[in-house]
Design a protein around this motif. Structure first.
Motif, mmCIF file in Angstrom:
data_model
loop_
_atom_site.group_PDB
_atom_site.id
_atom_site.type_symbol
_atom_site.label_atom_id
_atom_site.label_comp_id
_atom_site.label_asym_id
_atom_site.label_seq_id
_atom_site.Cartn_x
_atom_site.Cartn_y
_atom_site.Cartn_z
ATOM 1 N N PRO A 128 0.828 -1.217 0.000
ATOM 2 C CA PRO A 128 0.000 0.000 0.000
ATOM 3 C C PRO A 128 0.857 1.260 0.000
ATOM 4 C CG PRO A 128 -0.767 -1.578 1.643
ATOM 5 C CD PRO A 128 0.557 -2.069 1.162
ATOM 6 N N ARG A 129 0.372 2.271 -0.701
ATOM 7 C CA ARG A 129 1.082 3.552 -0.754
ATOM 8 C C ARG A 129 0.429 4.537 0.201
ATOM 9 N NH1 ARG A 129 1.331 7.628 -5.983
ATOM 10 N NH2 ARG A 129 2.933 9.044 -5.193
ATOM 11 N N ASN A 130 1.216 5.091 1.094
ATOM 12 C CA ASN A 130 0.713 6.127 1.994
ATOM 13 C C ASN A 130 0.573 7.439 1.240
ATOM 14 O OD1 ASN A 130 0.716 4.379 4.240
ATOM 15 N ND2 ASN A 130 2.892 4.772 4.595
ATOM 16 N N ARG A 131 -0.479 8.161 1.549
ATOM 17 C CA ARG A 131 -0.752 9.417 0.853
ATOM 18 C C ARG A 131 0.458 10.362 0.924
ATOM 19 N NH1 ARG A 131 -5.370 11.816 -0.799
ATOM 20 N NH2 ARG A 131 -6.617 10.198 0.252
ATOM 21 N N MET A 169 3.393 9.842 -0.191
ATOM 22 C CA MET A 169 4.679 9.168 -0.163
ATOM 23 C C MET A 169 5.027 8.624 -1.550
ATOM 24 S SD MET A 169 5.604 9.634 2.918
ATOM 25 C CE MET A 169 6.983 8.523 3.125
ATOM 26 N N ALA A 170 6.282 8.215 -1.713
ATOM 27 C CA ALA A 170 6.748 7.676 -2.987
ATOM 28 C C ALA A 170 6.168 6.277 -3.220
ATOM 29 C CB ALA A 170 8.273 7.622 -3.001
ATOM 30 N N ASP A 171 6.264 5.811 -4.448
ATOM 31 C CA ASP A 171 5.801 4.476 -4.818
ATOM 32 C C ASP A 171 6.591 3.439 -4.008
ATOM 33 O OD1 ASP A 171 5.218 2.055 -6.028
ATOM 34 O OD2 ASP A 171 5.369 2.820 -8.070
ATOM 35 N N PRO A 172 5.921 2.632 -3.184
ATOM 36 C CA PRO A 172 6.645 1.670 -2.323
ATOM 37 C C PRO A 172 7.318 0.529 -3.074
ATOM 38 C CG PRO A 172 4.279 1.343 -2.142
ATOM 39 C CD PRO A 172 4.482 2.603 -2.936
ATOM 40 N N ARG A 177 9.039 1.198 -5.881
ATOM 41 C CA ARG A 177 10.179 1.814 -6.553
ATOM 42 C C ARG A 177 11.255 1.985 -5.498
ATOM 43 N NH1 ARG A 177 11.297 1.245 -10.943
ATOM 44 N NH2 ARG A 177 11.719 3.302 -11.802
ATOM 45 N N THR A 223 1.644 4.516 -10.076
ATOM 46 C CA THR A 223 2.491 3.672 -9.238
ATOM 47 C C THR A 223 2.423 2.239 -9.755
ATOM 48 O OG1 THR A 223 0.732 3.074 -7.677
ATOM 49 C CG2 THR A 223 1.965 5.115 -7.237
ATOM 50 N N GLY A 257 1.669 -0.352 -8.068
ATOM 51 C CA GLY A 257 0.475 -0.993 -7.530
ATOM 52 C C GLY A 257 -0.774 -0.709 -8.337
ATOM 53 N N SER A 258 -0.795 0.423 -9.061
ATOM 54 C CA SER A 258 -1.948 0.755 -9.895
ATOM 55 C C SER A 258 -2.190 -0.304 -10.963
ATOM 56 C CB SER A 258 -1.717 2.112 -10.579
ATOM 57 O OG SER A 258 -1.531 3.137 -9.643
#
Length: 285
Positions: A84-87, A89-92, A94, A144, A146-147
């Motif tokens: 999950p990506r925190n609002r 924040m960078a792409d987790p 990457r 990202t 995850g998208s």
């Protein structure tokens, strides 16, 4: 083993990259034993199974799998991946090589390391110094990694019965639907400021199934370990100065377990098979 039903899937043509990948993703989602082959005339996928007798049976199983995806998740039966990506924040996904071991350890703890290993490798970096991502993961602009799984899943959730049936029986291209570079017949926007999907005229159900095939095309130690050779995941080969994704289609029914052990998903061949080849521009970002 009892009598096997034959279920023809005319929408999934193995000679098309998206058709092949969607079939691999479909096979991975079915809970009951199936055998897979391809029609020698037009190359469409055929399931052989005791459990599934009709396309409606297959769609029902896929709908059940889709319904298990909870808020914050993207892949049926998988928790913790994509990360999950925190609002703000960078792409987790990457990450840089010095971060890889820590992130990989967390994925192993969550039980989703197999997916992580399919997508990220620390044995090569891109032009910006990040760990290389599987070339099947098509992202552009400000999207990202995850998208790649999240948006196709959400699109199919809006009308799963229709979209999944169309994926298996006869494709209908949808204006505004994103193909995530898995579909070389869709259209794409390469706008640098792109925040979300920027494709059009893709096939939502088939695209979602194709994103679920990534676990078959993972990075392995034997891929690209020789000095001077590129680091490539299963299914990818370096030919001259181009990366090529190659896959076999076959006419003898084969189980998913056999496919993995035989190395078919790594571009291997089997007796009597014909091989299809896709050049990189059709699927790479």
């Amino acid at each position: 083993m009892g009598r096997l039903n034959r279920v023809d899937l005319p929408g999934l043509i193995g000679r098309e990259p998206l058709g092949f990948l969607a079939t691999m993703g479909l096979e991975a989602q079915l809970l009951h034993q199936v055998y897979l082959s391809w029609d020698p005339a037009d190359g469409h996928a055929i399931l052989h199974s005791e459990r599934y007798a009709t396309i409606a049976d297959v769609v029902a199983e896929l709908k059940d799998a889709l319904a298990t995806v909870k808020s914050g998740q993207a892949i049926p039966g998988i928790k913790g991946f994509p990360i999950p990506r925190n609002r703000g924040m960078a792409d987790p996904l990457r990450i840089r090589p010095d971060e890889y071991r820590k992130v990989r350890a967390r994925q192993e703890h969550s039980g989703s390391y197999y997916w992580f290993d399919s997508v990220v490798t620390d044995r090569a970096v891109d032009a910006n110094g990040f760990c290389v991502l599987n070339p099947l993961v098509g992202i552009r602009g400000r999207q990202t990694a995850g998208s790649f799984w999240y948006y196709p899943m959400m699109e199919v959730k809006r009308d799963p019965e229709r979209l999944l049936t169309e994926a298996l029986t006869g494709w209908r291209r949808v204006a505004g639907a994103e193909g995530w570079l898995l579909d070389h017949r869709a259209t794409y926007s390469f706008e640098p400021a792109l925040r979300g999907p920027g494709g059009s005229m893709a096939v939502p159900g088939a695209t979602w199934l194709a994103t679920l095939a990534l676990q078959r095309f993972r990075y392995r130690r034997r891929n690209g370990v020789e000095t001077g050779r590129p680091v490539l995941p299963n299914g990818w080969f370096r030919v001259a100065d181009r990366d090529v994704f190659a896959w076999p289609i076959w006419t003898t029914p084969i189980s998913g377990t056999c496919l993995v052990r035989s190395g078919t998903s790594a571009g291997g061949t089997m007796p009597g098979n014909s091989r299809q080849t896709l050049m990189v521009q059709s699927v790479l970002r």
